[in-house]
Design a protein around this motif. Structure first.
Motif, PDB file in Angstrom:
ATOM      1  N   GLU A 157     -13.273   3.303  -5.153  1.00 41.67           N
ATOM      2  CA  GLU A 157     -13.675   3.458  -3.619  1.00 41.67           C
ATOM      3  C   GLU A 157     -15.005   3.229  -3.420  1.00 41.67           C
ATOM      4  O   GLU A 157     -15.704   2.832  -2.307  1.00 41.67           O
ATOM      5  N   SER A 158     -15.957   3.736  -4.370  1.00 41.50           N
ATOM      6  CA  SER A 158     -17.284   3.680  -4.159  1.00 41.50           C
ATOM      7  C   SER A 158     -17.900   2.279  -4.288  1.00 41.50           C
ATOM      8  O   SER A 158     -19.124   2.176  -4.028  1.00 41.50           O
ATOM      9  N   GLY A 159     -17.063   1.690  -4.762  1.00 43.84           N
ATOM     10  CA  GLY A 159     -17.691  -0.008  -5.166  1.00 43.84           C
ATOM     11  C   GLY A 159     -17.911  -0.134  -6.656  1.00 43.84           C
ATOM     12  O   GLY A 159     -18.216  -1.300  -6.892  1.00 43.84           O
ATOM     13  N   SER A 160     -17.881   0.867  -7.396  1.00 39.70           N
ATOM     14  CA  SER A 160     -18.116   0.538  -8.653  1.00 39.70           C
ATOM     15  C   SER A 160     -16.988  -0.111  -9.510  1.00 39.70           C
ATOM     16  O   SER A 160     -15.699   0.570  -9.194  1.00 39.70           O
ATOM     17  N   THR A 161     -17.264  -0.897 -10.537  1.00 34.83           N
ATOM     18  CA  THR A 161     -16.072  -1.472 -11.400  1.00 34.83           C
ATOM     19  C   THR A 161     -16.002  -0.847 -12.713  1.00 34.83           C
ATOM     20  O   THR A 161     -17.129  -0.737 -13.287  1.00 34.83           O
ATOM     21  N   ARG A 162     -14.941  -0.807 -13.288  1.00 35.85           N
ATOM     22  CA  ARG A 162     -14.641  -0.098 -14.545  1.00 35.85           C
ATOM     23  C   ARG A 162     -13.438  -0.824 -15.201  1.00 35.85           C
ATOM     24  O   ARG A 162     -12.421  -0.989 -14.584  1.00 35.85           O
ATOM     25  N   ASP A 163     -13.463  -0.911 -16.588  1.00 39.92           N
ATOM     26  CA  ASP A 163     -12.256  -1.445 -17.441  1.00 39.92           C
ATOM     27  C   ASP A 163     -11.313  -0.315 -17.646  1.00 39.92           C
ATOM     28  O   ASP A 163     -11.536   1.035 -17.750  1.00 39.92           O
ATOM     29  N   LEU A 164     -10.106  -0.841 -17.396  1.00 35.73           N
ATOM     30  CA  LEU A 164      -8.682  -0.076 -17.817  1.00 35.73           C
ATOM     31  C   LEU A 164      -8.261  -0.227 -19.140  1.00 35.73           C
ATOM     32  O   LEU A 164      -7.336   0.415 -19.546  1.00 35.73           O
ATOM     33  N   GLY A 165      -8.804  -1.182 -19.765  1.00 34.10           N
ATOM     34  CA  GLY A 165      -8.189  -1.552 -21.043  1.00 34.10           C
ATOM     35  C   GLY A 165      -7.563  -2.795 -21.037  1.00 34.10           C
ATOM     36  O   GLY A 165      -7.098  -3.272 -20.020  1.00 34.10           O
ATOM     37  N   ASP A 166      -6.966  -3.316 -22.368  1.00 38.06           N
ATOM     38  CA  ASP A 166      -6.080  -4.287 -22.299  1.00 38.06           C
ATOM     39  C   ASP A 166      -4.364  -3.830 -22.020  1.00 38.06           C
ATOM     40  O   ASP A 166      -4.116  -2.875 -22.348  1.00 38.06           O
ATOM     41  N   ILE A 167      -3.949  -4.774 -21.309  1.00 38.29           N
ATOM     42  CA  ILE A 167      -2.483  -4.486 -21.182  1.00 38.29           C
ATOM     43  C   ILE A 167      -1.575  -5.044 -22.116  1.00 38.29           C
ATOM     44  O   ILE A 167      -1.786  -6.136 -22.650  1.00 38.29           O
ATOM     45  N   ASP A 168      -0.438  -4.362 -22.556  1.00 42.15           N
ATOM     46  CA  ASP A 168       0.481  -4.947 -23.504  1.00 42.15           C
ATOM     47  C   ASP A 168       1.663  -5.373 -22.548  1.00 42.15           C
ATOM     48  O   ASP A 168       2.256  -6.451 -22.921  1.00 42.15           O
ATOM     49  N   VAL A 169       2.256  -4.579 -21.579  1.00 41.83           N
ATOM     50  CA  VAL A 169       3.213  -5.291 -20.810  1.00 41.83           C
ATOM     51  C   VAL A 169       3.165  -4.556 -19.391  1.00 41.83           C
ATOM     52  O   VAL A 169       2.662  -3.411 -19.182  1.00 41.83           O
ATOM     53  N   VAL A 170       3.763  -5.417 -18.437  1.00 41.92           N
ATOM     54  CA  VAL A 170       3.948  -4.847 -17.146  1.00 41.92           C
ATOM     55  C   VAL A 170       5.506  -4.452 -16.910  1.00 41.92           C
ATOM     56  O   VAL A 170       6.006  -5.255 -17.169  1.00 41.92           O
ATOM     57  N   PHE A 171       5.686  -3.316 -16.207  1.00 41.97           N
ATOM     58  CA  PHE A 171       6.799  -2.710 -15.849  1.00 41.97           C
ATOM     59  C   PHE A 171       7.043  -3.004 -14.264  1.00 41.97           C
ATOM     60  O   PHE A 171       6.608  -1.903 -13.384  1.00 41.97           O
ATOM     61  N   PRO A 172       7.246  -4.162 -13.549  1.00 43.32           N
ATOM     62  CA  PRO A 172       7.267  -4.356 -12.120  1.00 43.32           C
ATOM     63  C   PRO A 172       8.690  -3.653 -11.616  1.00 43.32           C
ATOM     64  O   PRO A 172       9.569  -4.355 -11.747  1.00 43.32           O
ATOM     65  N   ILE A 173       8.386  -2.333 -11.185  1.00 41.33           N
ATOM     66  CA  ILE A 173       9.456  -1.695 -10.486  1.00 41.33           C
ATOM     67  C   ILE A 173       9.470  -1.844  -9.128  1.00 41.33           C
ATOM     68  O   ILE A 173       9.401  -1.029  -8.200  1.00 41.33           O
ATOM     69  N   LEU A 174       9.685  -3.139  -8.548  1.00 46.57           N
ATOM     70  CA  LEU A 174       9.746  -3.657  -7.242  1.00 46.57           C
ATOM     71  C   LEU A 174      11.020  -4.126  -6.891  1.00 46.57           C
ATOM     72  O   LEU A 174      11.648  -4.876  -7.765  1.00 46.57           O
ATOM     73  N   HIS A 175      11.372  -3.675  -5.425  1.00 42.19           N
ATOM     74  CA  HIS A 175      12.638  -4.067  -5.108  1.00 42.19           C
ATOM     75  C   HIS A 175      12.415  -4.821  -3.728  1.00 42.19           C
ATOM     76  O   HIS A 175      11.603  -4.625  -2.826  1.00 42.19           O
ATOM     77  N   GLY A 176      13.315  -5.846  -3.741  1.00 44.47           N
ATOM     78  CA  GLY A 176      13.106  -6.732  -2.280  1.00 44.47           C
ATOM     79  C   GLY A 176      12.122  -7.777  -2.728  1.00 44.47           C
ATOM     80  O   GLY A 176      11.806  -8.215  -3.760  1.00 44.47           O
ATOM     81  N   ARG A 177      11.551  -8.719  -1.290  1.00 44.22           N
ATOM     82  CA  ARG A 177      10.815  -9.693  -1.462  1.00 44.22           C
ATOM     83  C   ARG A 177       9.437  -9.358  -2.017  1.00 44.22           C
ATOM     84  O   ARG A 177       9.023  -8.139  -1.820  1.00 44.22           O
ATOM     85  N   PHE A 178       8.741 -10.125  -2.573  1.00 46.92           N
ATOM     86  CA  PHE A 178       7.328 -10.334  -2.861  1.00 46.92           C
ATOM     87  C   PHE A 178       7.196  -9.198  -4.194  1.00 46.92           C
ATOM     88  O   PHE A 178       6.466  -8.431  -4.118  1.00 46.92           O
ATOM     89  N   GLY A 179       8.449  -9.343  -4.960  1.00 51.72           N
ATOM     90  CA  GLY A 179       8.070  -8.376  -6.254  1.00 51.72           C
ATOM     91  C   GLY A 179       9.503  -8.777  -7.077  1.00 51.72           C
ATOM     92  O   GLY A 179       9.190  -8.610  -8.395  1.00 51.72           O
ATOM     93  N   GLU A 180      10.595  -8.616  -6.557  1.00 47.19           N
ATOM     94  CA  GLU A 180      11.916  -8.896  -7.032  1.00 47.19           C
ATOM     95  C   GLU A 180      12.526 -10.231  -6.791  1.00 47.19           C
ATOM     96  O   GLU A 180      13.242 -10.662  -7.767  1.00 47.19           O
ATOM     97  N   ASP A 181      11.737 -11.082  -6.514  1.00 43.86           N
ATOM     98  CA  ASP A 181      12.118 -12.450  -5.983  1.00 43.86           C
ATOM     99  C   ASP A 181      11.401 -13.570  -6.830  1.00 43.86           C
ATOM    100  O   ASP A 181      11.807 -14.716  -6.563  1.00 43.86           O
TER     101      ASP A 181
END
Length: 365
Positions: free
Chosen positions: A93-117
């Motif tokens: 929120e302050s505008g500073s950027t930081r790394d969260l590390g490398d991703i191995d896998v995404v678990f998209p728990i989205l239902h409906g349009r714009f996520g499950e479609d």
């Protein structure tokens, strides 16, 4: 350094099922094995902003008094810039950027349009990010009830008779649509948005007046609706997980939704008033019926190019099983049928998550 797999749990989203996605994420955050995984919770606001959220399952619990949502806390998650990297970053929120590390896998728990479609699934494939669940085609087919039925019918799997009505058709000649419904179906009929889930926008119509109201309600959720004949039968569901290394899909035991007479399993019954309907698992069906259901569920899963997981919903009628819907990202809330069916089949919630993450990491895209 850590040898834990890094899992992005992605939830919320722009669809009318935003709150149910949050509740599902709450269940996953509470159950995922922290000895094996480092979890990064990313919530999508109702406006579509990707935000970094606290790793606190209680914040997204579902209750009758309130529905959880993703607050816009001012952070913005930045996905990898190209397929050459898997580094996730966040702008605070302050505008500073930081790394969260490398991703191995995404678990998209989205239902409906714009996520499950298939929309987000396409983004993950552009970035070469492994992810849990159905691919672009399977997600798109499973999300659109008209095309789900079309594909299943072509595969020789029984579905409820239906017609599809678009906003343009309804506005151009509502009377002609009504005449067609009266000619092809008997009352009552059910009206469903083609691309919505959790029974959002679903109505039961008993005459032409209530049909008009139901179609208007459905078209408020989507640009097309399905008008379906009402089937008489037991509501039976089962859970599917893809096979490993190209093997056959694995199908759970059956669960049954039992509702009072003259009611149906609507949004309130599913999530806000658990006393309205009972979820019985395992359902009392014969061994032959169970084998038939499991075979049909596996065939339906493969017919839509399913990968990862799905829940297949049936009506068990006097003429046999009829597929009602196929959900490629079913709910994981504590009262959801998908984890209940697998628990009754001998797979615990944490082990189920392990298996889905494994499939996400190993499924060719």
């Amino acid at each position: 350094m850590t040898d834990k797999l890094v899992v992005v749990v992605l939830f919320g989203g722009r669809s009318s099922e935003h709150s149910i996605s949050c509740a599902t994420a709450g269940g996953v955050l509470a159950a995922i094995d922290r000895d094996r995984y480092r979890v990064i919770p990313v919530g999508i606001t109702t406006d579509g902003a990707f935000t970094l959220q606290p790793d606190d399952a209680a914040l997204f619990a579902l209750s009758s008094g309130s529905l959880p949502s993703v607050p816009d806390n001012g952070s913005r998650v930045l996905w990898p810039e190209s397929a050459a990297t898997r580094t996730l970053r966040v702008v605070d929120e302050s505008g500073s950027t930081r790394d969260l590390g490398d991703i191995d896998v995404v678990f998209p728990i989205l239902h409906g349009r714009f996520g499950e479609d298939g929309t987000l699934q396409g983004m993950f494939e552009m970035l070469d990010l492994p992810y849990v669940g159905a691919g672009v085609l399977g997600s798109a087919l499973g999300m659109d009830k008209h095309f789900t039925k079309t594909v299943l019918q072509h595969a020789g799997i029984a579905v409820a008779p239906w017609i599809t009505v678009t906003t343009a058709q309804w506005r151009a000649d509502a009377a002609a649509v009504t005449v067609r419904v009266v000619a092809e179906f008997e009352w009552p009929v059910f009206v469903k948005p083609a691309r919505a889930g959790s029974s959002v926008g679903v109505s039961r119509a008993i005459d032409t007046a209530s049909l008009a109201t139901a179609i208007d309600a459905g078209l408020a959720e989507d640009s097309k609706v399905l008008v379906e004949t009402a089937l008489v039968g037991r509501e039976i569901e089962c859970a599917v997980i893809a096979g490993r290394d190209g093997g056959a899909p694995r199908v759970s035991v059956a669960g049954e939704i039992v509702t009072p007479a003259d009611t149906f399993y609507d949004f309130e019954a599913k999530y806000l008033d658990p006393d309205t309907a009972a979820l019985v698992c395992p359902a009392e069906i014969t061994a032959h019926e169970l084998r038939t259901m499991q075979d049909l569920a596996a065939r339906a899963f493969l017919a839509i190019d399913g990968t990862g997981l799905a829940r297949v919903d049936f009506f068990l009628t006097d003429q046999g099983f009829v597929v009602n819907e196929l959900n490629t990202m079913p709910g994981f809330t504590p009262i959801s049928m998908f984890p209940k069916c697998w628990l009754a089949s001998g797979i615990s919630y944490p082990k189920l998550l392990d298996e889905l993450i494994h499939l996400g990491l190993t499924t060719p895209r």
